[in-house]
Design an enzyme around this catalytic site. Structure first.
Site, PDB file in Angstrom:
ATOM      1  N   HIS A 242       0.813  -1.221   0.000  1.00 44.32           N
ATOM      2  CA  HIS A 242       0.000   0.000   0.000  1.00 44.32           C
ATOM      3  C   HIS A 242       0.848   1.274   0.000  1.00 44.32           C
ATOM      4  CE1 HIS A 242      -3.477  -2.333  -0.090  1.00 44.32           C
ATOM      5  NE2 HIS A 242      -4.317  -1.428   0.385  1.00 44.32           N
TER       6      HIS A 242
ATOM      7  N   ASP B 156      -5.804   4.973  10.249  1.00 44.83           N
ATOM      8  CA  ASP B 156      -7.219   5.105   9.886  1.00 44.83           C
ATOM      9  C   ASP B 156      -7.716   3.874   9.142  1.00 44.83           C
ATOM     10  OD1 ASP B 156      -7.425   7.668  10.874  1.00 44.83           O
ATOM     11  OD2 ASP B 156      -6.781   8.582   8.990  1.00 44.83           O
TER      12      ASP B 156
ATOM     13  N   GLU C 187      -9.217  14.147  14.663  1.00 46.25           N
ATOM     14  CA  GLU C 187      -8.708  14.378  13.306  1.00 46.25           C
ATOM     15  C   GLU C 187      -9.437  15.567  12.722  1.00 46.25           C
ATOM     16  OE1 GLU C 187      -8.408  11.215  10.482  1.00 46.25           O
ATOM     17  OE2 GLU C 187      -6.997  10.084  11.744  1.00 46.25           O
TER      18      GLU C 187
HETATM   19  C1  FAD Z   1      -5.778   3.408   1.768  1.00 47.98           C
HETATM   20  C2  FAD Z   1      -4.583   3.710   2.630  1.00 47.98           C
HETATM   21  C3  FAD Z   1      -4.771   4.242   3.882  1.00 47.98           C
HETATM   22  C4  FAD Z   1      -3.678   4.542   4.688  1.00 47.98           C
HETATM   23  N1  FAD Z   1      -3.890   5.056   5.920  1.00 47.98           N
HETATM   24  C5  FAD Z   1      -2.855   5.334   6.723  1.00 47.98           C
HETATM   25  C6  FAD Z   1      -3.053   5.858   8.018  1.00 47.98           C
HETATM   26  O1  FAD Z   1      -4.162   6.092   8.443  1.00 47.98           O
HETATM   27  N2  FAD Z   1      -1.971   6.089   8.782  1.00 47.98           N
HETATM   28  C7  FAD Z   1      -0.696   5.828   8.356  1.00 47.98           C
HETATM   29  O2  FAD Z   1       0.239   6.026   9.117  1.00 47.98           O
HETATM   30  N3  FAD Z   1      -0.482   5.353   7.118  1.00 47.98           N
HETATM   31  C8  FAD Z   1      -1.522   5.125   6.297  1.00 47.98           C
HETATM   32  N4  FAD Z   1      -1.282   4.643   5.042  1.00 47.98           N
HETATM   33  C9  FAD Z   1       0.101   4.498   4.587  1.00 47.98           C
HETATM   34  C10 FAD Z   1       0.648   3.149   5.007  1.00 47.98           C
HETATM   35  O3  FAD Z   1       0.850   3.099   6.398  1.00 47.98           O
HETATM   36  C11 FAD Z   1       2.011   2.882   4.384  1.00 47.98           C
HETATM   37  O4  FAD Z   1       1.945   3.005   3.007  1.00 47.98           O
HETATM   38  C12 FAD Z   1       2.478   1.481   4.758  1.00 47.98           C
HETATM   39  O5  FAD Z   1       3.795   1.304   4.353  1.00 47.98           O
HETATM   40  C13 FAD Z   1       1.623   0.472   4.083  1.00 47.98           C
HETATM   41  O6  FAD Z   1       1.771  -0.773   4.682  1.00 47.98           O
HETATM   42  P1  FAD Z   1       2.000  -2.017   3.753  1.00 47.98           P
HETATM   43  O7  FAD Z   1       1.854  -3.182   4.635  1.00 47.98           O
HETATM   44  O8  FAD Z   1       1.157  -1.977   2.552  1.00 47.98           O
HETATM   45  O9  FAD Z   1       3.543  -1.762   3.383  1.00 47.98           O
HETATM   46  P2  FAD Z   1       4.281  -1.880   1.987  1.00 47.98           P
HETATM   47  O10 FAD Z   1       3.801  -0.823   1.076  1.00 47.98           O
HETATM   48  O11 FAD Z   1       4.184  -3.266   1.488  1.00 47.98           O
HETATM   49  O12 FAD Z   1       5.788  -1.558   2.446  1.00 47.98           O
HETATM   50  C14 FAD Z   1       6.149  -0.271   2.845  1.00 47.98           C
HETATM   51  C15 FAD Z   1       7.642  -0.206   3.185  1.00 47.98           C
HETATM   52  O13 FAD Z   1       7.900  -0.976   4.337  1.00 47.98           O
HETATM   53  C16 FAD Z   1       8.785  -2.030   4.059  1.00 47.98           C
HETATM   54  N5  FAD Z   1       8.280  -3.204   4.771  1.00 47.98           N
HETATM   55  C17 FAD Z   1       7.112  -3.851   4.586  1.00 47.98           C
HETATM   56  N6  FAD Z   1       6.993  -4.858   5.470  1.00 47.98           N
HETATM   57  C18 FAD Z   1       8.106  -4.837   6.231  1.00 47.98           C
HETATM   58  C19 FAD Z   1       8.591  -5.632   7.303  1.00 47.98           C
HETATM   59  N7  FAD Z   1       7.898  -6.661   7.784  1.00 47.98           N
HETATM   60  N8  FAD Z   1       9.789  -5.311   7.837  1.00 47.98           N
HETATM   61  C20 FAD Z   1      10.515  -4.264   7.377  1.00 47.98           C
HETATM   62  N9  FAD Z   1      10.123  -3.516   6.345  1.00 47.98           N
HETATM   63  C21 FAD Z   1       8.926  -3.790   5.789  1.00 47.98           C
HETATM   64  C22 FAD Z   1       8.747  -2.210   2.548  1.00 47.98           C
HETATM   65  O14 FAD Z   1       9.954  -2.736   2.027  1.00 47.98           O
HETATM   66  C23 FAD Z   1       8.532  -0.774   2.094  1.00 47.98           C
HETATM   67  O15 FAD Z   1       9.740  -0.077   2.066  1.00 47.98           O
HETATM   68  C24 FAD Z   1      -2.358   4.322   4.213  1.00 47.98           C
HETATM   69  C25 FAD Z   1      -2.170   3.795   2.938  1.00 47.98           C
HETATM   70  C26 FAD Z   1      -3.269   3.492   2.153  1.00 47.98           C
HETATM   71  C27 FAD Z   1      -3.038   2.966   0.776  1.00 47.98           C
END
Ligand code: FAD
Length: 516
Positions: free
Chosen positions: A86, A159, A275
């Site tokens: 994400h 969120d 918020e």
């Molecule tokens: C619809 C939506 C709503 C969101 N709402 C919020 C919010 O309310 N608050 C907020 O803070 N953020 C929010 N985000 C942002 C989100 O927290 C970050 O984009 C987060 O990185 C997404 O988590 P993911 O599991 O998809 O990570 P990914 O996109 O898969 O990875 C993100 C980064 O973390 C690294 N990573 C992933 N897993 C691990 C692991 N286990 N160990 C070490 N590194 C790792 C990856 O290599 C990459 O660099 C939102 C994003 C979206 C799309």
């Protein structure tokens, strides 16, 4: 100059064949077109980078072996953990390297590392503390459901709950609970991490603390989080949820700042959530972030927006259970007394705790059904120092966003307290005691995202030109100089930790910090 031989891709293929032969990795390393396609894009739908292979690990040893193998060879290949993908700008991608699909560990072995185990421990005689050991590839929604079975829930939230624990801890994990309980990275007691050298290390503020603080907000640069011990509290049953509208920015900011000044963890007179967001010229006042204005008020709200250009919506919540049911209304009334919202524009809802926490999901489902979820997302998230938030409102919101008139997406704007962040962590926030998070959560058609990206650039340029020292949240820079400016005084420590835990610069290349 020709490419070095053997190329990283060839090496991964060799590793792939070897691993099949010796079957330590079994068939979990894949390079079929579907696996490559899924790992080469993200929620942003702006960048595309093909990995050479995707690891669907069955165990943490497999992750460790892969990283160790890359370290052994003369031209290491890059490796990126992918949570739920994400990110919006390729942060979880690994061009020509290996993407590790962390969510595939989710259903394996109910061990500390991959499952969810809820537990309690005593820090002091009179103080019960609760925690859960959760796998790095777990989604927060699953953590919520598992902990609720014990009458408990995590303290700090995002969120949206369909994000992985490892993904949000690599950034910060913020929402309306952050002003009081801190970001998610402030609510972790211990972690298991596979470092950039393939070593499995348990770390906490007391043991291997450099790794612990480095990984929190560390953008995946130092290791892969396979387990996090996160703070829990007894779960409330229900939530009083209130929205108030303002046309005057200074009144809105003043009220928000007053409300977050009551922020003690155990203070019963504090809000649990705060918020704020903007209503700009975007059709229905109820956008996908779960507003709940009654339909009968739409025309009144739309006329307000038309008249003022921007209306500011303050959103607060107070949790309650059977013990506080009789007092919650009174407490809320006291908290909101004297606020300067527009008379007649206050809306209240009483919902179940899970419905409140999972409030963004229904919006996602709606967008999914309209084919508007898997589209480009040129997001810009900023932390703005409190002392410049009025300048930001005038110069950016009224000066750029209103004038360009292309923002139809949710724009969040709310303050938090710096004291809830630990400066030893890698995460970067402004220096001031109070700072605002401002999120432009744009989505667009496949041919229209560039205009929004241009607007993002103009906002950053404007802030630089008038000296508003913003920090990007979920940062994205194209040059190392950009990253050095971002980390500021933390850059040297960040670099030092990289040299210590991932000296060959293998991990999370999609962040573009140590590689081009
Ligand atoms: C619809 C939506 C709503 C969101 N709402 C919020 C919010 O309310 N608050 C907020 O803070 N953020 C929010 N985000 C942002 C989100 O927290 C970050 O984009 C987060 O990185 C997404 O988590 P993911 O599991 O998809 O990570 P990914 O996109 O898969 O990875 C993100 C980064 O973390 C690294 N990573 C992933 N897993 C691990 C692991 N286990 N160990 C070490 N590194 C790792 C990856 O290599 C990459 O660099 C939102 C994003 C979206 C799309």
């Amino acid at each position: 100059m020709g490419e070095k031989f053997p190329t990283p891709t060839l090496l991964i293929v060799i590793f792939f064949i070897l691993s099949r032969l010796i079957s330590t990795i079994g068939y979990s390393l894949r390079d079929d077109p579907e696996s490559i396609r899924l790992a080469s894009s993200d929620y942003g739908h702006i960048l595309r980078e093909n990995p050479a292979a995707v690891l669907y690990p069955n165990s943490i040893d497999e992750i460790s072996s892969l990283i160790k193998f890359s370290n052994l060879i003369s031209t290491p290949f890059s490796i990126a953990a992918r949570g739920h993908g994400h990110s919006t700008m390729g942060q979880a991608m690994a061009p020509d390297g290996v993407v590790v699909d962390m969510m595939s560990l989710k259903n394996h072995h109910p061990s500390h590392a991959s499952g969810i185990i809820v537990n309690t421990f005593n820090l002091s005689v009179n103080n019960n503390n609760y925690y859960a050991d959760v796998g790095g590839g777990q989604l927060w929604i699953d953590v919520l459901h598992a902990t609720l079975e014990h009458g408990l829930a995590p303290v700090a939230w995002t969120d949206y709950l369909y994000l992985t624990v490892g993904g949000t801890l690599s950034n910060a994990g913020i929402s309306g609970s952050a002003f009081r309980f801190g970001p998610q990275i402030s609510n972790v007691y211990e972690m298991d991490v596979v470092t950039g050298q393939g070593d499995f290390v348990t770390c906490s503020p007391q043991n291997n603390s450099d790794l612990f603080f480095g990984v929190l907000g560390g953008l995946g640069q130092f290791g892969i989080i396979t387990r996090a011990r996160i703070a829990l509290e007894p779960a409330p049953k229900r939530v009083k949820w209130v929205r108030m509208l303002y046309n005057d920015f200074s009144a809105y900011a003043r009220d928000q700042e007053r409300l977050i000044s009551v922020n003690g963890r155990k203070q019963s007179n504090a809000l649990d959530y705060l918020e704020g967001s903007l209503l700009i010229n975007q059709g229905s006042p109820n956008n996908w972030r779960s507003s709940f204005f009654p339909q009968s008020t739409y025309s009144r709200i739309i006329s307000l927006v038309t008249k003022h250009g921007i209306i500011y919506s303050l959103e607060v919540a107070k949790y309650y259970d059977q013990h506080t049911e009789t007092t919650v209304d009174k407490e809320l009334e006291l908290l909101l007394k004297g606020l300067s919202f527009l008379p007649g524009f206050v809306f209240e809802k009483d919902v179940a705790f899970v419905e409140f926490l999972n409030r963004v999901k229904s919006g996602e489902e709606k967008l999914q059904s309209q084919g508007q979820w898997d589209v480009p997302h040129p997001w810009l998230n900023l932390f703005v120092p409190k002392s410049r938030i009025s300048d930001f409102d005038a110069g950016v919101l009224k000066g750029i966003v209103l004038k360009r008139n292309i923002t139809t997406a949710p724009v969040l704007l709310y303050p938090m307290n710096r004291t809830k962040w630990d400066d030893r962590m890698s995460a970067v926030v402004p220096e001031e005691e109070v700072f605002y998070t401002v999120g432009f959560l744009h989505s667009s058609g496949f041919n229209e995202w560039e205009a929004l990206e241009e607007q993002n650039k103009e906002i950053l340029k404007f802030c630089a030109s008038v000296g508003i020292e913003v920090k990007q949240y979920l940062p994205y820079y194209k040059t190392q100089q950009g990253w050095m400016n971002h980390f500021g005084s933390k850059w040297k420590t960040f670099q030092k930790r990289k040299a210590l835990f991932d000296p060959k610069k293998i991990l999370s290349p999609g962040q573009r910090i140590f590689n081009k």
